[in-house]
Structures are given as C-alpha cells and as structure tokens.
Design an enzyme around this catalytic site. Structure first.
Site, PDB file in Angstrom:
ATOM      1  N   LYS A  13       1.038  -1.697   0.278  1.00 32.60           N
ATOM      2  CA  LYS A  13       0.261   0.081  -0.299  1.00 32.60           C
ATOM      3  C   LYS A  13       0.821   1.070  -0.276  1.00 32.60           C
ATOM      4  O   LYS A  13       0.825   2.252  -0.735  1.00 32.60           O
ATOM      5  CB  LYS A  13      -1.068  -0.097   1.203  1.00 32.60           C
ATOM      6  CG  LYS A  13      -2.317  -0.739   0.994  1.00 32.60           C
ATOM      7  CD  LYS A  13      -2.430  -0.249   2.942  1.00 32.60           C
ATOM      8  CE  LYS A  13      -2.276  -0.336   4.212  1.00 32.60           C
ATOM      9  NZ  LYS A  13      -1.831  -1.715   4.414  1.00 32.60           N
ATOM     10  N   ARG A 127      11.908  -6.772   4.936  1.00 37.00           N
ATOM     11  CA  ARG A 127      11.451  -5.025   4.445  1.00 37.00           C
ATOM     12  C   ARG A 127      12.020  -4.146   5.629  1.00 37.00           C
ATOM     13  O   ARG A 127      12.184  -4.377   6.672  1.00 37.00           O
ATOM     14  CB  ARG A 127       9.865  -4.732   4.831  1.00 37.00           C
ATOM     15  CG  ARG A 127       9.594  -3.269   4.393  1.00 37.00           C
ATOM     16  CD  ARG A 127       8.788  -3.223   4.719  1.00 37.00           C
ATOM     17  NE  ARG A 127       7.897  -2.992   6.121  1.00 37.00           N
ATOM     18  CZ  ARG A 127       6.204  -2.581   6.052  1.00 37.00           C
ATOM     19  NH1 ARG A 127       5.695  -1.816   5.136  1.00 37.00           N
ATOM     20  NH2 ARG A 127       5.660  -2.724   6.921  1.00 37.00           N
ATOM     21  N   ARG A 160      11.277  -1.596  10.684  1.00 45.60           N
ATOM     22  CA  ARG A 160      10.512  -1.006  11.293  1.00 45.60           C
ATOM     23  C   ARG A 160      10.535  -2.103  12.460  1.00 45.60           C
ATOM     24  O   ARG A 160      10.604  -2.877  12.900  1.00 45.60           O
ATOM     25  CB  ARG A 160       9.217  -1.273  10.537  1.00 45.60           C
ATOM     26  CG  ARG A 160       8.674  -0.052  10.039  1.00 45.60           C
ATOM     27  CD  ARG A 160       7.503   0.251   9.083  1.00 45.60           C
ATOM     28  NE  ARG A 160       6.455  -0.110   9.982  1.00 45.60           N
ATOM     29  CZ  ARG A 160       4.980   0.183   9.566  1.00 45.60           C
ATOM     30  NH1 ARG A 160       5.396   0.430   8.495  1.00 45.60           N
ATOM     31  NH2 ARG A 160       4.554  -0.883  10.317  1.00 45.60           N
ATOM     32  N   ARG A 171      -0.628  -7.749  13.647  1.00 43.45           N
ATOM     33  CA  ARG A 171      -0.817  -7.464  13.065  1.00 43.45           C
ATOM     34  C   ARG A 171      -1.868  -7.687  11.963  1.00 43.45           C
ATOM     35  O   ARG A 171      -3.218  -7.482  11.207  1.00 43.45           O
ATOM     36  CB  ARG A 171       0.383  -6.411  12.153  1.00 43.45           C
ATOM     37  CG  ARG A 171       1.286  -5.370  13.444  1.00 43.45           C
ATOM     38  CD  ARG A 171       1.827  -4.635  12.518  1.00 43.45           C
ATOM     39  NE  ARG A 171       2.294  -4.027  11.518  1.00 43.45           N
ATOM     40  CZ  ARG A 171       2.843  -3.955  10.498  1.00 43.45           C
ATOM     41  NH1 ARG A 171       4.207  -4.546  10.777  1.00 43.45           N
ATOM     42  NH2 ARG A 171       3.023  -3.428   9.262  1.00 43.45           N
TER      43      ARG A 171
HETATM   44  P1  AMP Z   1       1.896   0.972   8.463  1.00 41.04           P
HETATM   45  O1  AMP Z   1       2.259   2.412   8.734  1.00 41.04           O
HETATM   46  O2  AMP Z   1      -0.341   1.568   7.706  1.00 41.04           O
HETATM   47  O3  AMP Z   1       1.731  -0.136   8.364  1.00 41.04           O
HETATM   48  O4  AMP Z   1       0.401   1.519   9.866  1.00 41.04           O
HETATM   49  C1  AMP Z   1       1.458   0.724  11.667  1.00 41.04           C
HETATM   50  C2  AMP Z   1       1.011   1.544  13.127  1.00 41.04           C
HETATM   51  O5  AMP Z   1      -0.177   2.583  12.750  1.00 41.04           O
HETATM   52  C3  AMP Z   1      -0.204   0.767  12.763  1.00 41.04           C
HETATM   53  O6  AMP Z   1       0.574  -1.085  13.501  1.00 41.04           O
HETATM   54  C4  AMP Z   1      -1.137   1.106  13.920  1.00 41.04           C
HETATM   55  O7  AMP Z   1      -0.515   1.323  15.336  1.00 41.04           O
HETATM   56  C5  AMP Z   1      -1.271   2.893  13.480  1.00 41.04           C
HETATM   57  N1  AMP Z   1      -2.006   3.053  12.908  1.00 41.04           N
HETATM   58  C6  AMP Z   1      -1.954   3.399  10.981  1.00 41.04           C
HETATM   59  N2  AMP Z   1      -3.174   3.752  11.146  1.00 41.04           N
HETATM   60  C7  AMP Z   1      -4.163   3.610  11.579  1.00 41.04           C
HETATM   61  C8  AMP Z   1      -5.440   3.701  11.426  1.00 41.04           C
HETATM   62  N3  AMP Z   1      -6.042   3.590  10.804  1.00 41.04           N
HETATM   63  N4  AMP Z   1      -6.564   3.513  12.935  1.00 41.04           N
HETATM   64  C9  AMP Z   1      -4.994   2.601  13.825  1.00 41.04           C
HETATM   65  N5  AMP Z   1      -3.971   2.543  14.337  1.00 41.04           N
HETATM   66  C10 AMP Z   1      -3.889   3.280  13.056  1.00 41.04           C
END
Ligand code: AMP
Length: 219
Positions: A13, A127, A160, A171
């Site tokens: 994404k 990653r 990360r 996740r």
């Molecule tokens: P990502 O980089 O999109 O994988 O997001 C990393 C982390 O940020 C996620 O595992 C959540 O802890 C938090 N996060 C990102 N977007 C959201 C969202 N829309 N709602 C809640 N937590 C979020």
C-alpha cells in the site's frame, strides 16, 4: 478526488500509494507514517500512540480520526488525496464518510491490493526503510546499492520495530478482524477496485492506474 488504498500489512500500500499519488498529482496521507514521525519527534501525539504501535494494535479511533480530519483540510489536499492506512475499521470509515458528506464530498474509489498471506510475511520480514525519506527496500528483492544506506538520499536504513515476527502476526490478525470487513463495505457502494499486488512494483502501479482510469471513464 478521494482514493483509499486498502490491503493487508505488506501488500505494498505505502509504496504504491506514494507512486500513484505522484503520477496522479494527489496528496498522499499515510497514517502509519504520520504516527511514526510523531513517535520519532517525541510529540504529545507520539507519546500517546507509541505503545499501541509497538504491540501491533490499532491506535484509538478518536486520536486517529482527529489526526486525519485535521490533515485533510491542508491546502495540498485541495486537488485530491490518496489515503493509505486509513480507514482501518468500520467506525473510521463511517466517520470519514460523514466528514466528507458535510462538505458535499465523498470517497471516489477504493483500491484493494491483494497479496497471498505467505508473500505478506516474506515481504514484511525482509523490509527495510529509509529513516529520512521513507523509501522502501527489501533485503533480497530490492536491496540498496550500499548496504544500510538509502540510494536516494543517503539516509540510514532501518527495520520497523513492528516488523518483528510476533508483531507481524498480531498486525495480520488485527487486519483480518477489523480492516478486512471494509472490503464488503466499499464493494457494496460500488467503489472497490481489486488489484493483484503480486509481481514487479512498476507493473502493480500500472495496474492500479489503469483500474482507476478505467473505472472513472466508465462512471
Ligand atoms: P502502517 O504503517 O500503516 O502499517 O501502520 C503502523 C501502525 O500505525 C499500525 O500498526 C497502527 O498501530 C497505527 N495505525 C496506522 N493507521 C492506523 C489507523 N487508521 N487506525 C489505527 N491505528 C493506525
């Protein structure tokens, strides 16, 4: 134009949203990036969200929704936005719909990137990201020219903290329980564009742009 990018962690994404936003001249809002920046800077928001992120849990809706709605009124969003990582559950999706409806606007398209689960795990465990410009790398698929350094800006590469095997499992569970139902939600409103996320990054970008243009031309 408001476009949502939906897909499991590791589906690509973030990479695709950044590329397609540039091609279509749209702002790119990635909630995960906004939270990570806040954590790095040690802001009040960062302190609030750090422990949720470390555990692979969703940040509470009140915090997330407020952050996104504030970001959406910035001037760079006027010509349109790609939302990457938001919404992540039905409550967020409905809050977004009603905030947009108040301005007589609506989500136009939802790009749903699909990748088999074994491939998600493989991608996440290899990653690496640039700490400065967020450019993504993969240990075997797309390594940097000099190990540990970003090809674009020379920044330091890091993994990360939530890409560890245990947090990745959490996740993915959160994704299947809370985010995957959004596929039906947007499918019912006829906005969903399903795109195969397997293969070369550039080819996946082309598929996405074709799907968006094709569906805009048909509507
Ligand atoms: P990502 O980089 O999109 O994988 O997001 C990393 C982390 O940020 C996620 O595992 C959540 O802890 C938090 N996060 C990102 N977007 C959201 C969202 N829309 N709602 C809640 N937590 C979020």
């Amino acid at each position: 134009m408001y476009i949502i990018f939906l897909g499991a962690p590791g589906a690509g994404k973030g990479t695709q949203a950044a590329t397609v936003a540039q091609k279509l001249n749209l702002a790119h809002i990635a909630t995960g990036d906004l939270f990570r920046q806040a954590v790095e800077r040690g802001t009040e928001l960062g302190v609030k969200v750090k422990s949720y992120m470390e555990k692979g849990m969703l940040v509470p809706d009140e915090i997330t929704i407020q952050m996104v709605l504030e970001r959406l009124v910035a001037s760079d969003c006027e010509s349109g936005v790609i939302l990457d990582g938001f919404p992540r559950n039905l409550r967020q999706a409905k809050a977004l719909d009603s905030a947009l409806a108040q301005q007589a606007r609506a989500i136009d398209k939802v790009v749903y990137i699909t990748v088999p689960e074994e491939e998600l795990l493989r991608r996440l465990s290899g990653r690496w990201l640039c700490r400065q410009c967020q450019a993504p790398y993969h240990a075997t698929d797309s390594p940097p020219k000099v190990w540990g350094k970003c090809d674009h800006c020379g920044g330091e590469l890091y993994q990360r903290p939530d890409d560890t095997p245990q947090t990745v499992r959490e996740r993915l569970q959160v994704y299947f329980a809370k985010t995957a139902p959004l596929v039906d939600y947007y499918n019912q409103s006829g906005k969903l564009l399903e795109v195969d996320g397997a293969g070369e990054k550039a080819e996946v970008s082309r598929r996405i742009v074709r799907a968006i243009h094709g569906s805009l031309a048909a509507s």
